[in-house]
Motif scaffolding. Structure first.
Motif, PDB file in Angstrom:
ATOM      1  N   ARG A 106       0.839  -1.200   0.000  1.00 39.34           N
ATOM      2  CA  ARG A 106       0.000   0.000   0.000  1.00 39.34           C
ATOM      3  C   ARG A 106       0.870   1.244   0.000  1.00 39.34           C
ATOM      4  O   ARG A 106       1.754   1.388   0.843  1.00 39.34           O
ATOM      5  CB  ARG A 106      -0.903  -0.036   1.232  1.00 39.34           C
ATOM      6  CG  ARG A 106      -1.879   1.123   1.288  1.00 39.34           C
ATOM      7  CD  ARG A 106      -2.932   0.839   2.336  1.00 39.34           C
ATOM      8  NE  ARG A 106      -3.372   2.051   2.977  1.00 39.34           N
ATOM      9  CZ  ARG A 106      -4.137   2.081   4.041  1.00 39.34           C
ATOM     10  NH1 ARG A 106      -4.525   0.954   4.620  1.00 39.34           N
ATOM     11  NH2 ARG A 106      -4.522   3.219   4.565  1.00 39.34           N
ATOM     12  N   CYS A 107       0.598   2.135  -0.953  1.00 35.99           N
ATOM     13  CA  CYS A 107       1.395   3.360  -1.095  1.00 35.99           C
ATOM     14  C   CYS A 107       0.493   4.591  -1.042  1.00 35.99           C
ATOM     15  O   CYS A 107       0.718   5.565  -1.762  1.00 35.99           O
ATOM     16  CB  CYS A 107       2.172   3.334  -2.406  1.00 35.99           C
ATOM     17  SG  CYS A 107       3.457   2.075  -2.440  1.00 35.99           S
ATOM     18  N   PRO A 122       5.693   1.103   3.127  1.00 35.40           N
ATOM     19  CA  PRO A 122       5.762  -0.070   2.241  1.00 35.40           C
ATOM     20  C   PRO A 122       6.996  -0.939   2.448  1.00 35.40           C
ATOM     21  O   PRO A 122       6.928  -2.153   2.319  1.00 35.40           O
ATOM     22  CB  PRO A 122       5.731   0.527   0.832  1.00 35.40           C
ATOM     23  CG  PRO A 122       5.974   1.983   0.980  1.00 35.40           C
ATOM     24  CD  PRO A 122       5.582   2.361   2.365  1.00 35.40           C
ATOM     25  N   ALA A 207       2.736  -1.605  -6.511  1.00 32.13           N
ATOM     26  CA  ALA A 207       2.528  -0.446  -5.639  1.00 32.13           C
ATOM     27  C   ALA A 207       1.103   0.060  -5.843  1.00 32.13           C
ATOM     28  O   ALA A 207       0.758   0.543  -6.919  1.00 32.13           O
ATOM     29  CB  ALA A 207       3.543   0.642  -5.989  1.00 32.13           C
ATOM     30  N   VAL A 209      -1.630   2.653  -5.381  1.00 33.83           N
ATOM     31  CA  VAL A 209      -1.726   4.084  -5.064  1.00 33.83           C
ATOM     32  C   VAL A 209      -3.184   4.548  -5.069  1.00 33.83           C
ATOM     33  O   VAL A 209      -4.082   3.834  -5.505  1.00 33.83           O
ATOM     34  CB  VAL A 209      -0.904   4.943  -6.072  1.00 33.83           C
ATOM     35  CG1 VAL A 209       0.571   4.571  -6.025  1.00 33.83           C
ATOM     36  CG2 VAL A 209      -1.442   4.808  -7.501  1.00 33.83           C
ATOM     37  N   SER A 217       2.191   8.954 -10.547  1.00 34.04           N
ATOM     38  CA  SER A 217       2.720   8.073  -9.489  1.00 34.04           C
ATOM     39  C   SER A 217       4.210   8.285  -9.240  1.00 34.04           C
ATOM     40  O   SER A 217       4.724   7.954  -8.180  1.00 34.04           O
ATOM     41  CB  SER A 217       2.453   6.608  -9.833  1.00 34.04           C
ATOM     42  OG  SER A 217       3.143   6.257 -11.012  1.00 34.04           O
ATOM     43  N   ASN A 220       5.020  10.074  -6.100  1.00 32.26           N
ATOM     44  CA  ASN A 220       4.641   9.461  -4.819  1.00 32.26           C
ATOM     45  C   ASN A 220       5.898   8.937  -4.109  1.00 32.26           C
ATOM     46  O   ASN A 220       6.616   8.091  -4.626  1.00 32.26           O
ATOM     47  CB  ASN A 220       3.649   8.320  -5.114  1.00 32.26           C
ATOM     48  CG  ASN A 220       3.191   7.599  -3.860  1.00 32.26           C
ATOM     49  OD1 ASN A 220       3.987   7.256  -2.989  1.00 32.26           O
ATOM     50  ND2 ASN A 220       1.902   7.340  -3.789  1.00 32.26           N
ATOM     51  N   PHE A 222       6.236   7.075  -1.490  1.00 35.80           N
ATOM     52  CA  PHE A 222       6.169   5.647  -1.141  1.00 35.80           C
ATOM     53  C   PHE A 222       6.582   4.793  -2.342  1.00 35.80           C
ATOM     54  O   PHE A 222       7.328   3.830  -2.211  1.00 35.80           O
ATOM     55  CB  PHE A 222       4.751   5.246  -0.691  1.00 35.80           C
ATOM     56  CG  PHE A 222       4.291   5.925   0.579  1.00 35.80           C
ATOM     57  CD1 PHE A 222       5.101   5.942   1.707  1.00 35.80           C
ATOM     58  CD2 PHE A 222       3.045   6.532   0.641  1.00 35.80           C
ATOM     59  CE1 PHE A 222       4.667   6.550   2.885  1.00 35.80           C
ATOM     60  CE2 PHE A 222       2.607   7.142   1.809  1.00 35.80           C
ATOM     61  CZ  PHE A 222       3.422   7.157   2.935  1.00 35.80           C
ATOM     62  N   VAL A 223       6.087   5.180  -3.524  1.00 39.63           N
ATOM     63  CA  VAL A 223       6.408   4.439  -4.759  1.00 39.63           C
ATOM     64  C   VAL A 223       7.914   4.516  -5.028  1.00 39.63           C
ATOM     65  O   VAL A 223       8.547   3.524  -5.405  1.00 39.63           O
ATOM     66  CB  VAL A 223       5.600   4.971  -5.977  1.00 39.63           C
ATOM     67  CG1 VAL A 223       6.083   4.316  -7.270  1.00 39.63           C
ATOM     68  CG2 VAL A 223       4.107   4.724  -5.788  1.00 39.63           C
ATOM     69  N   LYS A 225      10.281   4.733  -2.890  1.00 40.03           N
ATOM     70  CA  LYS A 225      10.964   3.802  -1.971  1.00 40.03           C
ATOM     71  C   LYS A 225      10.851   2.357  -2.456  1.00 40.03           C
ATOM     72  O   LYS A 225      11.811   1.591  -2.380  1.00 40.03           O
ATOM     73  CB  LYS A 225      10.367   3.927  -0.557  1.00 40.03           C
ATOM     74  CG  LYS A 225      10.813   5.177   0.171  1.00 40.03           C
ATOM     75  CD  LYS A 225      10.178   5.261   1.544  1.00 40.03           C
ATOM     76  CE  LYS A 225      10.585   6.552   2.251  1.00 40.03           C
ATOM     77  NZ  LYS A 225       9.747   6.818   3.426  1.00 40.03           N
ATOM     78  N   VAL A 226       9.659   2.000  -2.944  1.00 34.54           N
ATOM     79  CA  VAL A 226       9.456   0.628  -3.436  1.00 34.54           C
ATOM     80  C   VAL A 226      10.342   0.377  -4.653  1.00 34.54           C
ATOM     81  O   VAL A 226      10.972  -0.669  -4.777  1.00 34.54           O
ATOM     82  CB  VAL A 226       7.964   0.353  -3.768  1.00 34.54           C
ATOM     83  CG1 VAL A 226       7.786  -1.030  -4.393  1.00 34.54           C
ATOM     84  CG2 VAL A 226       7.098   0.469  -2.510  1.00 34.54           C
TER      85      VAL A 226
END
Length: 367
Positions: A106-107, A122, A207, A209, A217, A220, A222-223, A225-226
């Motif tokens: 989950r992002c 994440p 990911a 979003v 995206s 983002n 979080f994305v 980092k993934v």
């Protein structure tokens, strides 16, 4: 190829089931091909392939049959699964049965959807699942090493070779690193094939979003980092919004195209995921075309022509003489098989020929 494909894993409430429901609806809408849900948690979907549509028009075929890929919805995993927490062992057993893993993380923030670990992170989520899978594998590897110690005493060379491979894997697992991070040769993999290690399965990251972040995206955090994490594993990341996918799944083809265009997208996240999953499984397609049917046939990369022929019918493999092949691009550029033949682009290939993605093929056989 069995109907076991890609297992969708992740912590609870990360969007796995929403995504899986979109996958099964997309499958159900594929009019030309018999949708099947083998169990409530397996969905089989067509692999998007624009080439089939073009061949269909060229040959005025009665029907078109795409390649398919299977997705298995695996119950949400929690910390302690390797020790039987949550659905624990059953969950791990389901992962053992699939060929590859799509790990959903989950992002996005949403105060209405609780997160089992409290907040959105994440990388922590990936670590939780990876740790559980490593612990489950570690238990199996340690038991096997103990057993091999007894066999090796009899002087078995194979047992010694297997022991050496497993000790390298154990070192990685002890460090909470997956078995796939260890450099293994084809021979090494053959030795441990029966063990079906969870962390050896090819893995991609999904990911998930928010709806309004799909088109942008890249911004983002979080994305990002993934993607960074996945790059360290040489793994692919597919960005989707499970909620958007479930909305698209309710629409017909034209409405879906408009919906995507409005969002500034050229293809759905689900289409990207299906293609990435197909690739992750080491699969590709060759094509057959004619007035009755245009079809994409699924084969493992590196398949020889006779084996590919056997996908159509065992007689084709048994009595294989030659494969008449033109590459899809050459065929379309020429406009017809006859024109491609005049240009010398239709080739006759023998038993040792390794099939290429998009080979438009006619097999000659004699039984």
């Amino acid at each position: 190829m069995s109907n076991l494909g890609v297992g969708i894993v992740g912590l609870p409430n990360v969007g796995k089931s929403t995504l899986f429901n979109a996958i099964t609806k997309a499958g159900a809408e594929a009019a030309n091909y018999p949708f099947c849900t083998i169990e409530p948690n397996v969905g089989v979907v067509p692999v998007p392939d624009a080439r089939l549509e073009v061949l269909h028009k060229m040959y005025d075929s009665k029907k078109t049959t795409p390649a398919t890929v299977s997705f298995v919805d695996i119950a949400g995993l929690v910390k302690g699964a390797s020790k039987g927490e949550g659905l624990g062992n059953k969950f791990l057993e389901h992962i053992r049965q699939v060929d590859a893993v799509a790990h959903v993380v989950r992002c996005f923030e949403d105060s209405n959807i609780t997160h089992v670990e409290g907040g959105i992170d994440p990388i922590r989520d990936i670590d939780i699942i990876q740790t559980e899978l490593c612990l489950a594998d570690l238990e199996i590897v340690e038991k096997r090493i103990m057993k091999l110690a007894r066999i090796a005493k009899s002087g078995s060379k194979e047992a010694k070779a297997e022991d050496e491979v497993l000790r390298r894997i154990k070192a990685a697992l002890d460090d909470a690193k997956p078995a796939r991070s260890v450099e293994l040769s084809e021979d090494d993999l053959e030795l441990i094939k029966e063990m079906n290690l969870l962390t050896l399965k090819p893995t991609l990251y999904v990911a998930n979003v928010a709806e309004d972040e799909v088109a942008a995206s890249e911004e983002n955090d979080f994305v990002k980092k993934v993607r960074e994490f996945a790059a360290g594993e040489h793994a692919e990341v597919v960005v989707i919004s499970a909620r958007v996918e479930s909305e698209i799944a309710e629409l017909d083809e034209e409405e879906a195209k408009e919906f995507l265009a409005d969002m500034g997208l050229t293809e759905s996240g689900l289409d990207k995921l299906i293609k990435a999953a197909f690739d992750l499984l080491g699969l590709m397609t060759f094509l057959t075309a004619g007035p009755d049917e245009c079809r994409a046939w699924t084969i493992v990369k590196g398949t020889t022509a006779p084996k590919a022929a056997g996908k159509i019918h065992t007689d084709f493999e048994r009595g294989f003489i030659r494969a008449e092949i033109v590459s899809y691009d050459d065929l379309i550029a020429a406009g017809s098989v006859a024109a491609a033949r005049e240009k010398g682009q239709v080739r006759l290939e023998g038993k040792d020929y390794i099939m290429q993605d998009g080979d438009v093929t006619n097999f000659r056989f004699n039984v």
